[in-house]
Design a protein around this motif. Structure first.
Motif, short mmCIF file in Angstrom:
data_model
loop_
_atom_site.label_atom_id
_atom_site.label_comp_id
_atom_site.label_asym_id
_atom_site.label_seq_id
_atom_site.Cartn_x
_atom_site.Cartn_y
_atom_site.Cartn_z
N LEU A 164 0.70 -1.15 -0.22
CA LEU A 164 -0.13 -0.03 0.15
C LEU A 164 0.83 1.15 0.43
N GLN A 168 0.99 4.07 -2.84
CA GLN A 168 0.97 5.14 -2.53
C GLN A 168 1.58 6.50 -3.04
N PHE A 181 -4.85 6.97 0.82
CA PHE A 181 -5.02 6.53 1.73
C PHE A 181 -5.54 6.92 3.00
N ARG A 186 -7.40 1.98 3.59
CA ARG A 186 -5.83 0.76 3.79
C ARG A 186 -6.37 -0.69 4.54
N PRO A 196 -6.15 -1.25 -5.01
CA PRO A 196 -5.57 0.61 -4.82
C PRO A 196 -5.26 1.15 -5.49
N ASP A 199 -7.24 4.53 -7.30
CA ASP A 199 -7.90 5.22 -6.46
C ASP A 199 -7.52 6.39 -6.90
#
Length: 242
Positions: A164, A168, A181, A186, A196, A199
């Motif tokens: 993650l 990001q 996030f 998360r 993810p 996004d």
């Protein structure tokens, strides 16, 4: 004299009664209207691998209304899930696939309009089962306008904190650091999965409300080198049920 007073009072009382009734019915109408805006439309997809339902978000009205119109016209009836990537997503919405031959390359944009982006983040993100609009890439489409008809359903996998963090960083580059996030998002991606890295860049306008197991079944079918299922996965019929 008494009778004259009575004749005068009755119309006055009647007028008051009309006012009260008007206010009451107006209040009822307003309440009813407010209730209707909170209702989410629901669409049933019948496929040759099973059925699933999606609800549409009211916070993305242009996508919702366009989607409902296409469903009511029968646009999605008989077309294929033409792009399927395991542990990622399933995609459909190209009506030219209705008569596609086995092994034929598919995935055209057969409608000549787009829908302005309605990205409502972080309220709606690419959790497992998210319904989102496909689109052209950023180079050709910097405003991230959506395809008129093609959509995908996110499936994805579970992610570690390290993964993650890396996603990001990628999202920061693509969105100038405007999409972050949250802790809740998360946590969701760690526990339940999704996609993810998409996004803040694609419009999420609904989610699977029933039949996620069918989505999973479609997501893991065998595909060719172009991500088209070897055995056709077809939408038999799409119907607005609410």
């Amino acid at each position: 004299m008494k009778s004259k007073m009575a004749m005068y009072i009755k119309p006055y009382k009647f007028l008051l009664l009309l006012i009260v009734l008007f206010c009451s019915t107006t209040g009822w109408a307003q309440d009813s209207s407010q209730d209707s805006t909170s209702v989410q439309h629901e669409v049933l997809f019948e496929t040759n691998l099973g059925d699933f339902k999606v609800v549409l978000y009211n916070e993305t009205p242009r996508h919702r209304d366009n989607f409902l119109e296409l469903v009511k016209k029968g646009y999605y009836d008989g077309i294929l899930f033409h792009r399927v990537i395991g542990n990622f997503m399933i995609q459909t919405g190209d009506s030219t696939t209705r008569h596609a031959l086995p092994g034929e390359s598919v995935g055209n944009h057969d409608l000549d309009y787009t829908i302005p982006a309605e990205i409502v983040y972080p309220q709606y993100f690419h959790k497992r089962g998210a319904l989102a609009a496909a689109r052209e890439g950023d180079a050709e489409n910097p405003e991230r306008a959506s395809s008129a008809a093609q959509f995908y359903i996110a499936y994805g996998t579970n992610y570690s904190d390290l993964s993650l963090d890396r996603y990001q960083e990628q999202i920061d580059q693509k969105t100038n650091g405007t999409i972050k996030f949250t802790k809740e998002i998360r946590d969701y991606y760690r526990k339940y999965g999704g996609t993810p890295h998409l996004d803040g860049q694609y419009t999420v306008f609904g989610e699977v409300s029933e039949g996620l197991d069918v989505v999973r079944k479609i997501n893991f079918v065998r595909t060719d080198d172009y991500n088209r299922p070897i055995d056709d996965v077809r939408i038999i019929k799409a119907s607005v049920i609410r």
